[in-house]
Design a protein around this motif. Structure first.
Motif, short mmCIF file in Angstrom:
data_model
loop_
_atom_site.label_atom_id
_atom_site.label_comp_id
_atom_site.label_asym_id
_atom_site.label_seq_id
_atom_site.Cartn_x
_atom_site.Cartn_y
_atom_site.Cartn_z
N GLY A 226 -9.53 16.36 -37.35
CA GLY A 226 -8.33 16.34 -36.37
C GLY A 226 -8.82 16.31 -35.32
N ALA A 227 -8.69 17.20 -34.12
CA ALA A 227 -9.06 16.89 -32.91
C ALA A 227 -10.30 17.75 -32.46
CB ALA A 227 -7.82 17.83 -31.71
N GLY A 228 -11.02 17.89 -33.49
CA GLY A 228 -12.31 18.67 -33.35
C GLY A 228 -12.41 19.94 -32.74
N PHE A 229 -11.61 20.84 -33.35
CA PHE A 229 -11.54 22.35 -32.78
C PHE A 229 -12.80 22.89 -33.13
CE2 PHE A 229 -10.67 27.00 -32.71
CZ PHE A 229 -9.89 26.89 -31.34
N PRO A 230 -13.56 23.82 -32.59
CA PRO A 230 -14.85 24.37 -32.90
C PRO A 230 -14.88 25.46 -34.23
CG PRO A 230 -14.58 24.43 -30.25
CD PRO A 230 -13.34 23.97 -30.90
N THR A 231 -15.41 25.43 -35.08
CA THR A 231 -15.13 25.92 -36.39
C THR A 231 -15.39 27.36 -36.10
OG1 THR A 231 -15.67 23.85 -37.59
CG2 THR A 231 -15.68 26.03 -38.83
N GLY A 232 -16.80 27.79 -35.57
CA GLY A 232 -16.89 29.00 -35.36
C GLY A 232 -16.17 29.69 -34.41
N ILE A 233 -15.06 29.15 -33.45
CA ILE A 233 -13.88 30.18 -32.72
C ILE A 233 -12.98 30.39 -33.80
CG2 ILE A 233 -12.56 29.93 -31.12
CD1 ILE A 233 -15.36 29.97 -30.01
N LYS A 234 -12.57 29.48 -34.64
CA LYS A 234 -11.59 29.86 -35.67
C LYS A 234 -11.82 30.75 -36.35
CE LYS A 234 -9.43 26.28 -37.18
NZ LYS A 234 -8.96 25.27 -38.41
N TRP A 235 -13.21 30.84 -36.93
CA TRP A 235 -13.84 31.86 -37.89
C TRP A 235 -14.04 33.33 -37.17
CZ3 TRP A 235 -18.52 30.46 -41.65
CH2 TRP A 235 -18.06 29.37 -42.35
N GLN A 236 -14.13 33.27 -35.73
CA GLN A 236 -14.43 34.29 -35.15
C GLN A 236 -12.97 35.13 -35.08
OE1 GLN A 236 -17.35 35.75 -33.15
NE2 GLN A 236 -15.97 37.54 -33.62
N THR A 237 -11.81 34.42 -34.75
CA THR A 237 -10.49 34.94 -34.63
C THR A 237 -10.31 35.50 -36.00
OG1 THR A 237 -10.04 33.06 -33.14
CG2 THR A 237 -8.16 34.07 -34.11
N VAL A 238 -10.66 34.95 -36.99
CA VAL A 238 -10.25 35.64 -38.42
C VAL A 238 -10.99 36.91 -38.57
CG1 VAL A 238 -10.00 35.12 -41.05
CG2 VAL A 238 -9.43 33.43 -39.52
N LEU A 239 -12.21 36.63 -38.30
CA LEU A 239 -13.15 38.03 -38.35
C LEU A 239 -12.71 39.33 -37.56
CD1 LEU A 239 -15.54 39.56 -39.16
CD2 LEU A 239 -16.71 38.30 -37.36
N ASP A 240 -12.23 38.85 -36.57
CA ASP A 240 -11.72 39.98 -35.68
C ASP A 240 -10.16 40.37 -35.83
OD1 ASP A 240 -13.72 39.60 -33.99
OD2 ASP A 240 -13.12 38.32 -32.39
N ALA A 241 -9.54 39.68 -36.93
CA ALA A 241 -8.25 40.02 -36.99
C ALA A 241 -8.23 41.23 -38.07
CB ALA A 241 -7.43 38.94 -37.61
N SER A 242 -7.38 42.36 -37.83
CA SER A 242 -7.22 43.41 -38.63
C SER A 242 -6.47 43.16 -39.85
CB SER A 242 -6.79 44.51 -37.73
OG SER A 242 -6.74 45.89 -38.62
N ALA A 243 -6.84 43.15 -40.88
CA ALA A 243 -5.94 43.00 -42.23
C ALA A 243 -6.77 43.20 -43.41
CB ALA A 243 -5.36 41.46 -42.44
N ALA A 244 -6.00 43.69 -44.43
CA ALA A 244 -6.69 44.13 -45.62
C ALA A 244 -7.05 42.96 -46.59
CB ALA A 244 -5.74 45.14 -46.23
#
Length: 529
Positions: free
Chosen positions: A142-160
């Protein structure tokens, strides 16, 4: 017993690889079915194991078995890796494609498989995410969004519960890298998803594959079963899409996995926070996830050392259309468009001059030879009014009518729109009508007859306007072209997702670079660099 290697990639089978394989079995050979090397002009390719290494022959037919086995066949290629098409590549992601048996765990491990997962599991999730960030890996579709930033967002999300979703809904014309990898090296994708799961704390993953890829679906399901004990406790499954182009958009894809009609969701919330079944979700495409094992195994620095500007690593470029050497060419960012089309692709298959290339699928911009100096880079293409997308390059010779190609983009959008937003749903339909009027008026306009445009047959409101105040409406080609530009601007900035937002790219680029096909004076041609 002589050992030979023959592809079972869908493209190779379409060219007769199964018949060739059967002929070699009947001749008493041990046949290993591999993925495709990626140069389709030499398929069906047969590689014979010899004391000199694997010697290639291609294209080969069933009648050629004896000549191949005694080394007298005229299509002897030598070592395939030494061919010019392959020698210049930097195969980080596709290193094993065409080399190994795709469903052999032993083959995969012997060629470096699972090293990335092993290293990842020896590190904390944050360390893995940091490595992906440091590599510079960006979304390969797509637009070339940084993969690591996306992963960081999910890592930081609080969910079971968290999910990993692979977007394998490869629907762009002229693209086949996803299919090639899934059929030629499926464990690579599984390893990448397992690394992502460890990095963000996900327990389950989905691979969303369009139903038009039956061989990919079968290969991935077999590979998932074979590797389940290796990636456990992470679990995986394949979901089949029904072929809707809009389901290549991540939120429409998520709705489809959930069993709903594939429609685009408004954002926010982002899928990284509220994605599949309302849970934090990493959603990347095949090429992004398949790049991750190399990054973890070889180090982020080794990946980031290749590339150009902010575009790091390699990109599997797919050359298709009217091109002499069609296939997949993996190379670091920065190679010019002209080098890809003329140097690697060999120009047109027809032998006529190249007039245009479309980069990024059916919604990518058209570039003339005067722009072949552009480096293959996210930012360079964005500045030039285009996008790299999934890195498909479709080549056209000088017989192409660019007004018809612009019309196709609008028609494609009208057919594939999910209907959720007005700019895409209505704008694409109006765009087809405007293009029909422009095309119908080109001949009289170019002959000096004025180019007056009659109202379209299907435009009820338009017919009413013409009947009530025909003298107040400018029906010239120039006015209709201005209207088309205004419509493209509305679609680009008002559409809910990239389907409507990207449709203006081919339309506007055709207008800008090939105005003569729209009844306007031709621009001064610049020499290609």
């Amino acid at each position: 017993m002589t050992r030979v290697f023959i592809s079972r990639d869908m493209a190779s089978i379409a060219l007769g690889a199964d018949d060739v394989a059967r002929a070699f079995v009947q001749a008493g050979c041990e046949v290993v079915r591999t993925g495709s090397r990626g140069l389709f002009s030499i398929e069906p390719l047969v590689e014979v194991e010899t004391d000199e290494g694997r010697i290639g022959y291609g294209p080969v037919g069933p009648q050629d078995v004896a000549a191949v086995l005694d080394g007298t066949h005229g299509a002897r290629l030598g070592r395939v890796d030494d061919l010019p098409f392959f020698a210049g590549q930097q195969r980080f992601t596709f290193a094993r494609c065409g080399v190994i048996d795709p469903l052999s765990l032993a083959d995969y491990a012997a060629h470096g498989g699972w090293r990335g997962l092993e290293k990842a599991r020896g590190q904390s999730p944050q360390m893995v995410v940091d490595a992906v960030k440091a590599s510079g890996l960006r979304g390969r579709g797509g637009a070339g969004f940084p993969t690591g930033i996306k992963w960081q967002t999910v890592l930081d999300a609080s969910a079971a519960t968290k999910f990993i979703v692979c977007n394998a809904d490869e629907g762009d014309s002229g693209t086949f890298a996803d299919r090639m990898l899934m059929e030629g090296d499926p464990f690579c994708l599984i390893e990448g998803m397992a690394i992502a799961a460890h990095a963000v704390g996900a327990g389950h993953g989905y691979i969303y594959i369009r139903s038009e890829y039956p061989f990919s679906i079968a290969a991935m399901r077999a590979a998932i079963d074979a590797s389940a004990h290796i990636v456990a406790p992470f679990t995986l499954e394949v979901r089949e899409g029904a072929g809707a182009y809009v389901c290549g958009e991540e939120t429409a894809l998520l709705d489809s996995i959930e069993g709903k009609r594939g429609q685009v969701r408004a954002k926010p919330p982002l899928p990284a926070l509220q994605g599949l079944f309302g849970q934090p979700t990493v959603i990347n495409n095949v090429l992004s996830l398949a790049a991750v094992p190399f990054i973890l195994a070889e180090g982020a620095e080794a990946y980031a050392a290749v590339g150009f500007g902010r575009s790091r690593g390699t990109m599997p470029v797919q050359l298709a259309g009217n091109v002499k050497h069609g296939g997949l060419y993996e190379i670091g960012f920065g190679i010019t468009l002209g080098e890809l089309v003329n140097g690697i692709g060999g120009g047109t298959a027809s032998g006529r001059p190249v007039r245009a290339v479309q980069v990024g699928g059916p919604l990518g911009a058209y570039f003339p030879p005067g722009m072949f100096h552009l480096p293959f880079d996210y930012e360079a293409f964005a500045q030039a009014g285009g996008l790299i997308g999934h890195a498909g390059i479709t080549v056209f010779d000088d017989s192409v009518d660019m007004a018809h190609m612009a019309r196709f983009a609008m028609e494609f959008c009208a057919a594939e729109s999910c209907g959720k937003c007005t700019p895409c749903r209505i704008g694409s339909t109006r765009g087809v009508e405007i293009m029909d009027r422009i095309i119908a008026a080109r001949v009289p306009a170019q002959s000096g007859a004025g180019g007056q445009i009659a109202p379209s047959r299907n435009g009820v409101l338009e017919k009413a306007l013409y009947s009530r105040a025909p003298d107040r409406i400018d029906v010239s080609v120039e006015a209709q072209t201005r209207l088309l530009r205004d419509l493209a601007d509305t679609m680009k900035y008002g559409s809910l997702c990239a389907l409507g937002g990207f449709t203006p790219y081919p339309v506007l680029s055709a207008l800008d670079h090939f105005p003569e096909d729209f009844g306007a004076p031709a621009p001064i041609k610049e020499a290609a660099e």
